[in-house]
Design a protein around this motif. Structure first.
Motif, PDB file in Angstrom:
ATOM      1  N   ARG A  20      10.057   4.476   1.703  1.00  0.00           N
ATOM      2  CA  ARG A  20      10.564   5.270   0.585  1.00  0.00           C
ATOM      3  C   ARG A  20      11.151   4.376  -0.488  1.00  0.00           C
ATOM      4  O   ARG A  20      10.940   4.593  -1.676  1.00  0.00           O
ATOM      5  N   GLN A  21      11.883   3.347  -0.066  1.00  0.00           N
ATOM      6  CA  GLN A  21      12.527   2.459  -1.028  1.00  0.00           C
ATOM      7  C   GLN A  21      11.488   1.757  -1.901  1.00  0.00           C
ATOM      8  O   GLN A  21      11.674   1.645  -3.114  1.00  0.00           O
ATOM      9  N   TYR A  23       8.471   2.795  -2.701  1.00  0.00           N
ATOM     10  CA  TYR A  23       7.872   3.767  -3.619  1.00  0.00           C
ATOM     11  C   TYR A  23       8.830   4.135  -4.749  1.00  0.00           C
ATOM     12  O   TYR A  23       8.462   4.113  -5.924  1.00  0.00           O
ATOM     13  N   TRP A  24      10.064   4.486  -4.405  1.00  0.00           N
ATOM     14  CA  TRP A  24      10.985   4.993  -5.422  1.00  0.00           C
ATOM     15  C   TRP A  24      11.512   3.895  -6.338  1.00  0.00           C
ATOM     16  O   TRP A  24      11.797   4.148  -7.508  1.00  0.00           O
ATOM     17  N   ARG A  69       2.607   5.535   0.702  1.00  0.00           N
ATOM     18  CA  ARG A  69       3.789   6.348   1.006  1.00  0.00           C
ATOM     19  C   ARG A  69       3.399   7.569   1.826  1.00  0.00           C
ATOM     20  O   ARG A  69       4.075   7.937   2.783  1.00  0.00           O
ATOM     21  N   VAL A  98       9.437  12.286  -0.540  1.00  0.00           N
ATOM     22  CA  VAL A  98      10.843  12.024  -0.213  1.00  0.00           C
ATOM     23  C   VAL A  98      11.121  12.145   1.285  1.00  0.00           C
ATOM     24  O   VAL A  98      12.212  11.822   1.738  1.00  0.00           O
TER      25      VAL A  98
END
Length: 118
Positions: A20-21, A23-24, A69, A98
């Motif tokens: 997640r980190q 991707y975001w 992701r 998410v």
């Protein structure tokens, strides 16, 4: 910034998993770059030249990190197409992006959290 550069280094890598980190952080720097380039386009009167060129240049890395992701959550990259369904599709895709990744190894590879920690 390293997260952004790591995604660009994996230019057309659609296999594997992305945290997640990863991707975001890529999404954050991408949005910031688009905002800066849009303002610059407005000031220079070249609207939308710079923003368009940048968006085209990072299209494949952005798709790649999104697919990776989805792989982390145990879903196929084809789920990206759900965003074509008006309104509901984008919400469903956002929920997928998410979501916590699968802690165990799945068909797309080992858990990137464990690989990075080792």
């Amino acid at each position: 910034m390293n997260w952004y550069l790591d995604v660009l280094k994996k230019y057309v890598v659609f296999s594997g998993r992305a945290r997640r980190q990863e991707y975001w952080m890529f999404a954050l720097f991408h949005i910031l770059a688009v905002v800066v380039l849009t303002v610059l386009d407005g000031v220079l009167g070249t609207n939308p030249l710079l923003t368009g060129l940048y968006t085209l240049a990072v299209l494949l890395p952005a798709l790649g990190v999104c697919v990776r992701r989805l792989h982390d959550t145990g879903r196929s990259g084809w789920w990206l197409l759900i965003s074509l369904v008006p309104l509901v599709g984008s919400i469903i895709l956002l929920v997928f992006l998410v979501s916590e990744g699968k802690p165990e190894e799945n068909q797309y590879g080992p858990n990137p959290k464990l690989v990075q920690a080792a």
